[in-house]
Design a protein around this motif. Structure first.
Motif, mmCIF file in Angstrom:
data_model
loop_
_atom_site.group_PDB
_atom_site.id
_atom_site.type_symbol
_atom_site.label_atom_id
_atom_site.label_comp_id
_atom_site.label_asym_id
_atom_site.label_seq_id
_atom_site.Cartn_x
_atom_site.Cartn_y
_atom_site.Cartn_z
ATOM 1 N N SER A 1 -5.776 -21.238 -48.374
ATOM 2 C CA SER A 1 -6.930 -20.404 -48.373
ATOM 3 C C SER A 1 -8.073 -21.529 -47.997
ATOM 4 C CB SER A 1 -7.323 -19.819 -49.660
ATOM 5 O OG SER A 1 -8.602 -19.206 -49.594
ATOM 6 N N ARG A 2 -8.094 -22.756 -48.792
ATOM 7 C CA ARG A 2 -8.983 -23.991 -48.323
ATOM 8 C C ARG A 2 -9.086 -24.190 -47.017
ATOM 9 N NH1 ARG A 2 -11.610 -25.183 -53.376
ATOM 10 N NH2 ARG A 2 -10.578 -24.077 -55.287
ATOM 11 N N MET A 3 -7.755 -24.509 -46.597
ATOM 12 C CA MET A 3 -7.294 -24.886 -45.594
ATOM 13 C C MET A 3 -7.895 -24.067 -44.438
ATOM 14 S SD MET A 3 -3.888 -25.729 -43.612
ATOM 15 C CE MET A 3 -3.321 -26.809 -44.951
ATOM 16 N N SER A 4 -7.760 -22.658 -44.461
ATOM 17 C CA SER A 4 -8.121 -21.607 -43.542
ATOM 18 C C SER A 4 -9.658 -21.881 -43.246
ATOM 19 C CB SER A 4 -7.447 -20.299 -43.977
ATOM 20 O OG SER A 4 -6.088 -20.427 -44.346
ATOM 21 N N LYS A 5 -10.162 -21.794 -44.195
ATOM 22 C CA LYS A 5 -11.825 -21.749 -44.500
ATOM 23 C C LYS A 5 -12.243 -23.213 -43.823
ATOM 24 C CE LYS A 5 -12.128 -18.761 -48.558
ATOM 25 N NZ LYS A 5 -12.441 -18.876 -49.813
ATOM 26 N N GLU A 6 -11.776 -24.298 -44.069
ATOM 27 C CA GLU A 6 -12.113 -25.498 -43.457
ATOM 28 C C GLU A 6 -11.912 -25.335 -42.030
ATOM 29 O OE1 GLU A 6 -10.038 -28.355 -45.630
ATOM 30 O OE2 GLU A 6 -11.209 -28.255 -47.409
ATOM 31 N N ARG A 7 -10.511 -25.143 -41.498
ATOM 32 C CA ARG A 7 -10.510 -24.931 -40.076
ATOM 33 C C ARG A 7 -11.459 -24.064 -39.515
ATOM 34 N NH1 ARG A 7 -4.300 -26.155 -38.789
ATOM 35 N NH2 ARG A 7 -3.947 -28.004 -39.982
ATOM 36 N N ALA A 8 -11.583 -23.096 -39.920
ATOM 37 C CA ALA A 8 -12.341 -21.819 -39.590
ATOM 38 C C ALA A 8 -13.944 -22.465 -39.236
ATOM 39 C CB ALA A 8 -12.363 -20.713 -40.268
ATOM 40 N N LYS A 9 -14.492 -23.123 -40.382
ATOM 41 C CA LYS A 9 -15.897 -23.537 -40.341
ATOM 42 C C LYS A 9 -15.809 -24.872 -39.004
ATOM 43 C CE LYS A 9 -18.991 -26.055 -43.466
ATOM 44 N NZ LYS A 9 -19.413 -26.574 -44.548
ATOM 45 N N ARG A 10 -14.929 -25.684 -38.866
ATOM 46 C CA ARG A 10 -15.016 -26.656 -37.876
ATOM 47 C C ARG A 10 -14.861 -26.078 -36.684
ATOM 48 N NH1 ARG A 10 -11.085 -29.547 -40.966
ATOM 49 N NH2 ARG A 10 -9.116 -28.897 -39.640
ATOM 50 N N ALA A 11 -14.201 -24.918 -36.446
ATOM 51 C CA ALA A 11 -14.200 -24.135 -35.177
ATOM 52 C C ALA A 11 -15.361 -23.310 -34.849
ATOM 53 C CB ALA A 11 -12.741 -23.413 -34.984
ATOM 54 N N GLY A 12 -16.214 -22.992 -36.212
ATOM 55 C CA GLY A 12 -17.376 -22.201 -35.785
ATOM 56 C C GLY A 12 -16.824 -20.604 -35.837
ATOM 57 N N ILE A 13 -15.766 -20.240 -36.360
ATOM 58 C CA ILE A 13 -15.214 -18.914 -36.337
ATOM 59 C C ILE A 13 -15.252 -18.640 -37.724
ATOM 60 C CG2 ILE A 13 -14.201 -19.274 -34.242
ATOM 61 C CD1 ILE A 13 -11.550 -19.403 -35.777
ATOM 62 N N GLU A 14 -14.924 -17.086 -37.933
ATOM 63 C CA GLU A 14 -15.161 -16.562 -39.141
ATOM 64 C C GLU A 14 -13.635 -16.926 -39.591
ATOM 65 O OE1 GLU A 14 -16.906 -13.972 -40.773
ATOM 66 O OE2 GLU A 14 -18.345 -14.984 -39.439
ATOM 67 N N PRO A 15 -13.593 -17.143 -40.968
ATOM 68 C CA PRO A 15 -12.248 -17.737 -41.758
ATOM 69 C C PRO A 15 -11.175 -16.439 -41.601
ATOM 70 C CG PRO A 15 -13.932 -17.145 -43.345
ATOM 71 C CD PRO A 15 -14.598 -17.178 -41.798
ATOM 72 N N LYS A 16 -9.830 -16.720 -41.508
ATOM 73 C CA LYS A 16 -8.800 -15.730 -41.412
ATOM 74 C C LYS A 16 -7.820 -16.457 -42.223
ATOM 75 C CE LYS A 16 -5.547 -13.165 -38.670
ATOM 76 N NZ LYS A 16 -5.191 -12.873 -37.238
ATOM 77 N N HIS A 17 -7.201 -16.019 -43.309
ATOM 78 C CA HIS A 17 -6.215 -16.564 -43.847
ATOM 79 C C HIS A 17 -5.014 -16.800 -42.956
ATOM 80 C CE1 HIS A 17 -4.434 -17.669 -47.783
ATOM 81 N NE2 HIS A 17 -3.240 -17.415 -47.399
ATOM 82 N N LEU A 18 -4.632 -17.834 -42.863
ATOM 83 C CA LEU A 18 -3.690 -18.508 -41.883
ATOM 84 C C LEU A 18 -2.028 -18.067 -41.907
ATOM 85 C CD1 LEU A 18 -4.935 -22.106 -41.123
ATOM 86 C CD2 LEU A 18 -5.127 -20.143 -39.772
ATOM 87 N N VAL A 19 -1.693 -17.942 -43.189
ATOM 88 C CA VAL A 19 -0.339 -17.527 -43.617
ATOM 89 C C VAL A 19 -0.086 -16.313 -44.219
ATOM 90 C CG1 VAL A 19 1.806 -18.527 -44.576
ATOM 91 C CG2 VAL A 19 0.105 -19.849 -43.490
ATOM 92 N N PRO A 20 0.346 -15.110 -43.853
ATOM 93 C CA PRO A 20 0.396 -13.792 -44.504
ATOM 94 C C PRO A 20 1.435 -14.096 -45.674
ATOM 95 C CG PRO A 20 0.563 -13.512 -42.268
ATOM 96 C CD PRO A 20 0.641 -15.053 -42.258
ATOM 97 N N LEU A 21 1.520 -13.084 -46.474
ATOM 98 C CA LEU A 21 2.417 -13.096 -47.727
ATOM 99 C C LEU A 21 3.240 -12.191 -47.657
ATOM 100 C CD1 LEU A 21 -0.530 -13.118 -50.595
ATOM 101 C CD2 LEU A 21 0.692 -15.389 -49.640
ATOM 102 N N ILE A 22 4.526 -12.414 -48.098
ATOM 103 C CA ILE A 22 5.757 -11.491 -48.293
ATOM 104 C C ILE A 22 5.948 -11.309 -49.923
ATOM 105 C CG2 ILE A 22 8.184 -10.892 -48.042
ATOM 106 C CD1 ILE A 22 7.581 -12.305 -45.211
#
Length: 293
Positions: A74-95
């Protein structure tokens, strides 16, 4: 299917290779990958996986390690979205495999964690039986006492394989760590099983103390049963409070099954499937014979 596109920075896809070709290249390169990641941090292993593995999911029963993995992603997803200037999206869905016999606290945690991290969660249950009543109507009560391996196949192995097929899963994160001992003592960071599924163990180098420290420092949601002395939480009938003499990280699991350390999800799928389905066919024939008698 995981809608996350494979990053073009992956060395396995720079020529536009399809998913199957990418996976073949990754599997062929596993010795190099594991040499690079054998002493890596969870963040480094997770980052490598997100950058290189197509159709990646996190399979979790929301044990402590799985919860930490979810928080780091989750933290990685937010950091990458912030650097890219896009809305954060959780990068790995759960099963989440709902065996129908989880503790209520586990079901509650799964729902809370998925909402807390805005992480898409796919829930799979035993085929054709979405309640305990329906499962026991078909297979009888306390089926795990009569044939635990076949029970494991019905409630865990088959639903997981169905999830992987329906979602086109090619790689998963697991919660296994080396310090959990037994079959897990010699884990590699990245493995491939007999079906071709890639399994990544991002926290393999962490001890329980490392995991516990992270949970406390980052206020990670976790199973409240751990507050009462449980160390490893599975189905309610295979989980008990560990004795004072047993300090193992998975103590309290299958306490009455000497030598058992895994539920089937990390055993040879094809061998497990053949034996289980043979037993199920025999049971079905016996039921039909009894009905005709």
């Amino acid at each position: 299917m995981n809608s996350q596109a494979l990053p073009t920075t992956s060395v396995y896809a720079t020529d536009g290779a399809d998913i199957d070709t990418q996976l073949q290249r990754i599997i062929a390169d596993l010795p190099n990958v594991n040499a690079k990641l054998q002493n890596a941090t969870p963040e480094e292993i997770l980052a490598w996986s997100v950058d290189n593995l197509p159709n990646l999911y996190q399979t979790t029963a929301f044990g402590l390690t799985g919860c930490v993995t979810l928080d780091i992603i989750s933290r990685m997803s937010k950091e990458r979205a912030k650097r890219a200037g896009i809305e954060p999206k959780h990068l790995v869905p759960l099963i989440f495999i709902d065996t129908l016999y989880h503790f209520p606290q586990t079901i509650d945690l799964a729902e809370r964690a998925s909402q807390n991290y805005a992480a898409p969660m796919h829930v799979f249950r035993p085929e054709g039986t979405d309640t305990v009543a329906r499962f026991e109507e078909r297979w009888g009560p306390q089926f795990w006492e009569r044939d635990e391996d076949t029970y494991d196949y019905l409630v865990k192995v088959e639903p997981a394989r169905r999830a992987y097929n329906e979602l086109d899963v090619r790689a998963v994160f697991t919660g296994r760590r080396r310090t959990q001992g037994a079959d897990r003592a010699d884990l590699a960071a990245v493995e491939v099983d007999e079906t071709g599924l890639i399994k990544v163990n991002p926290l393999l180098n962490w001890s329980f103390a490392d995991v516990d420290k992270y949970v406390k420092e980052h206020a990670v949601p976790y199973n409240e049963l751990l507050n009462f002395g449980y160390k490893s939480v599975g189905d309610w009938h295979s989980t008990s409070l560990p004795s004072e003499k047993d300090s193992g990280e998975r103590s309290g699991r299958w306490g009455d099954k000497a030598g058992k350390t895994e539920c089937g999800l990390h055993k040879d799928y094809f061998k497990f499937k053949v034996v289980a389905e043979k037993k199920l066919r025999e049971a079905e024939l016996s039921r039909k014979d009894a009905a005709r008698a």
